[in-house]
Design a protein around this motif. Sequence first.
Motif, PDB file in Angstrom:
ATOM      1  N   ALA A 130      89.975  33.424  23.322  1.00 48.65           N
ATOM      2  CA  ALA A 130      90.609  32.150  23.540  1.00 48.65           C
ATOM      3  C   ALA A 130      89.664  30.938  24.207  1.00 48.65           C
ATOM      4  N   GLY A 131      88.867  30.839  23.501  1.00 47.24           N
ATOM      5  CA  GLY A 131      87.820  29.806  23.660  1.00 47.24           C
ATOM      6  C   GLY A 131      87.068  29.843  24.982  1.00 47.24           C
ATOM      7  N   ARG A 132      87.196  31.080  25.597  1.00 51.29           N
ATOM      8  CA  ARG A 132      86.200  31.397  26.704  1.00 51.29           C
ATOM      9  C   ARG A 132      85.337  32.344  26.709  1.00 51.29           C
ATOM     10  N   GLN A 133      84.109  32.205  27.094  1.00 48.40           N
ATOM     11  CA  GLN A 133      83.175  33.126  27.027  1.00 48.40           C
ATOM     12  C   GLN A 133      82.760  33.799  28.333  1.00 48.40           C
ATOM     13  N   ARG A 134      82.263  35.156  28.172  1.00 48.77           N
ATOM     14  CA  ARG A 134      81.971  35.814  29.258  1.00 48.77           C
ATOM     15  C   ARG A 134      80.779  36.768  28.934  1.00 48.77           C
ATOM     16  N   ARG A 135      79.599  36.568  29.719  1.00 48.60           N
ATOM     17  CA  ARG A 135      78.416  37.524  29.274  1.00 48.60           C
ATOM     18  C   ARG A 135      78.706  38.860  29.689  1.00 48.60           C
ATOM     19  N   PHE A 136      78.084  39.784  29.059  1.00 56.21           N
ATOM     20  CA  PHE A 136      77.956  41.206  29.773  1.00 56.21           C
ATOM     21  C   PHE A 136      76.486  41.722  29.625  1.00 56.21           C
ATOM     22  N   ALA A 137      76.243  42.721  30.302  1.00 56.76           N
ATOM     23  CA  ALA A 137      74.880  43.294  30.411  1.00 56.76           C
ATOM     24  C   ALA A 137      75.021  44.920  29.966  1.00 56.76           C
ATOM     25  N   VAL A 138      76.006  45.670  30.395  1.00 58.61           N
ATOM     26  CA  VAL A 138      76.325  46.947  30.058  1.00 58.61           C
ATOM     27  C   VAL A 138      77.109  47.018  28.502  1.00 58.61           C
ATOM     28  N   SER A 139      78.427  46.564  28.652  1.00 57.62           N
ATOM     29  CA  SER A 139      79.561  46.663  27.515  1.00 57.62           C
ATOM     30  C   SER A 139      80.713  45.546  27.770  1.00 57.62           C
ATOM     31  N   ALA A 140      81.204  45.446  26.700  1.00 61.41           N
ATOM     32  CA  ALA A 140      82.630  44.852  26.703  1.00 61.41           C
ATOM     33  C   ALA A 140      83.465  45.715  25.850  1.00 61.41           C
ATOM     34  N   GLY A 141      84.736  45.376  25.969  1.00 55.52           N
ATOM     35  CA  GLY A 141      85.574  46.176  25.066  1.00 55.52           C
ATOM     36  C   GLY A 141      86.984  45.736  25.014  1.00 55.52           C
ATOM     37  N   ILE A 142      87.778  46.179  24.146  1.00 55.21           N
ATOM     38  CA  ILE A 142      89.236  45.823  23.983  1.00 55.21           C
ATOM     39  C   ILE A 142      89.986  47.095  23.459  1.00 55.21           C
ATOM     40  N   GLY A 143      90.975  47.313  24.527  1.00 54.41           N
ATOM     41  CA  GLY A 143      91.942  48.467  24.006  1.00 54.41           C
ATOM     42  C   GLY A 143      91.931  49.296  25.387  1.00 54.41           C
ATOM     43  N   PHE A 144      91.848  50.344  24.960  1.00 58.04           N
ATOM     44  CA  PHE A 144      92.008  51.597  26.049  1.00 58.04           C
ATOM     45  C   PHE A 144      91.013  51.701  27.036  1.00 58.04           C
ATOM     46  N   ASP A 145      89.588  51.446  26.914  1.00 56.46           N
ATOM     47  CA  ASP A 145      88.766  51.494  27.803  1.00 56.46           C
ATOM     48  C   ASP A 145      89.006  50.250  28.700  1.00 56.46           C
ATOM     49  N   ALA A 146      89.478  49.008  28.358  1.00 60.10           N
ATOM     50  CA  ALA A 146      89.721  47.803  29.178  1.00 60.10           C
ATOM     51  C   ALA A 146      90.802  48.213  29.834  1.00 60.10           C
ATOM     52  N   ALA A 147      91.945  48.892  29.605  1.00 58.43           N
ATOM     53  CA  ALA A 147      93.050  49.134  30.392  1.00 58.43           C
ATOM     54  C   ALA A 147      92.652  50.291  31.343  1.00 58.43           C
ATOM     55  N   VAL A 148      91.712  51.010  31.138  1.00 55.11           N
ATOM     56  CA  VAL A 148      91.173  51.981  32.144  1.00 55.11           C
ATOM     57  C   VAL A 148      90.296  51.282  33.349  1.00 55.11           C
TER      58      VAL A 148
END
Length: 306
Positions: A130-148
């Motif tokens: 949605a036009g916004r950015q966020r850095r990550f060092a370990v991981s990023a995810g969409i779905g089940f792992d994010a819900a957890v």
Amino acid sequence: MKYHFIVNPKSRSGMGEMIWTMIEPELKKRRVDYQRYLTEKRRHAEKIAAGITADEQEHMIVVLGGDGTVNEVINGIRIPEKVTLGYIPIGSSNDFARGLNIPKDPMEALNIILDPRNIIHMDLGVLTAAGRQRRFAVSAGIGFDAAVCHEVCVSRWKVLLNRIGLGKLSYAVVALDRLKKDRPVRMTVILPGGMEQIFEKTYFAAFMNLPYEGGGFKFCPEAVPSDGLMDVVIVHGLPVMKILCLLPLAFWGKHVGFRGVTLLKCRKVQIKTSIPFPLHTDGEPGFPRREIAAALMQSRLNVITG
């Protein structure tokens, strides 16, 4: 060089403050030139890191906290390649430390920082939604792992398990519960060059810079943080019972090769889902979205490893 210690005193149910009181006398004993910053609220570490690096000069930053504190710091750093990062793990999951072979013992981790033998030029990822950015060092995810990740942040299990030193198990406990609630979706994965792959009944996609996430799940065993590539794992088309069998295997990376577990390597990827799916960056939850992109930055961060 001066050491800038960013300390999350509330990390692991107050363990952060206790560890700092143990470390500071050692710094004074060794006559280390340092400055300490205590975080007070969410995103405060990001502001502290931004202030330290605003001059765009070289700096040594040391984080005492969990993966969430590391995430805030890397998002605040002005020019990553001018910063050397040290880490003393205090959080519940500590996947950053696990993936970089950084000791759990605070004094051992401090010794490595004060006498570094191995510094890598680590890739940093960035998630765009949605036009916004966020850095990550370990991981990023969409779905089940994010819900957890989202549920762990508000779960009483994390508090209870932290008290007995088993905080990372909160991810496993919540994961079992989420499998009963979540429904898989249709996911379109767009790779560089425009090639599309469609996955039916998809539970999640994770974009990994390090092998582990979620308190020790080795989702991408071959992920290397300095190879210029993201490792992407997509779990799809599996009945719940089979996922329940595969989850324990994922602690050792033995889920690889099973039908329904797809691994990809790329520098960037776009994801579209049939309904909005929750997001996370380094375990920090984000709003559900239907379209996202994950990529590696051009800039790299110098990180002291074990």
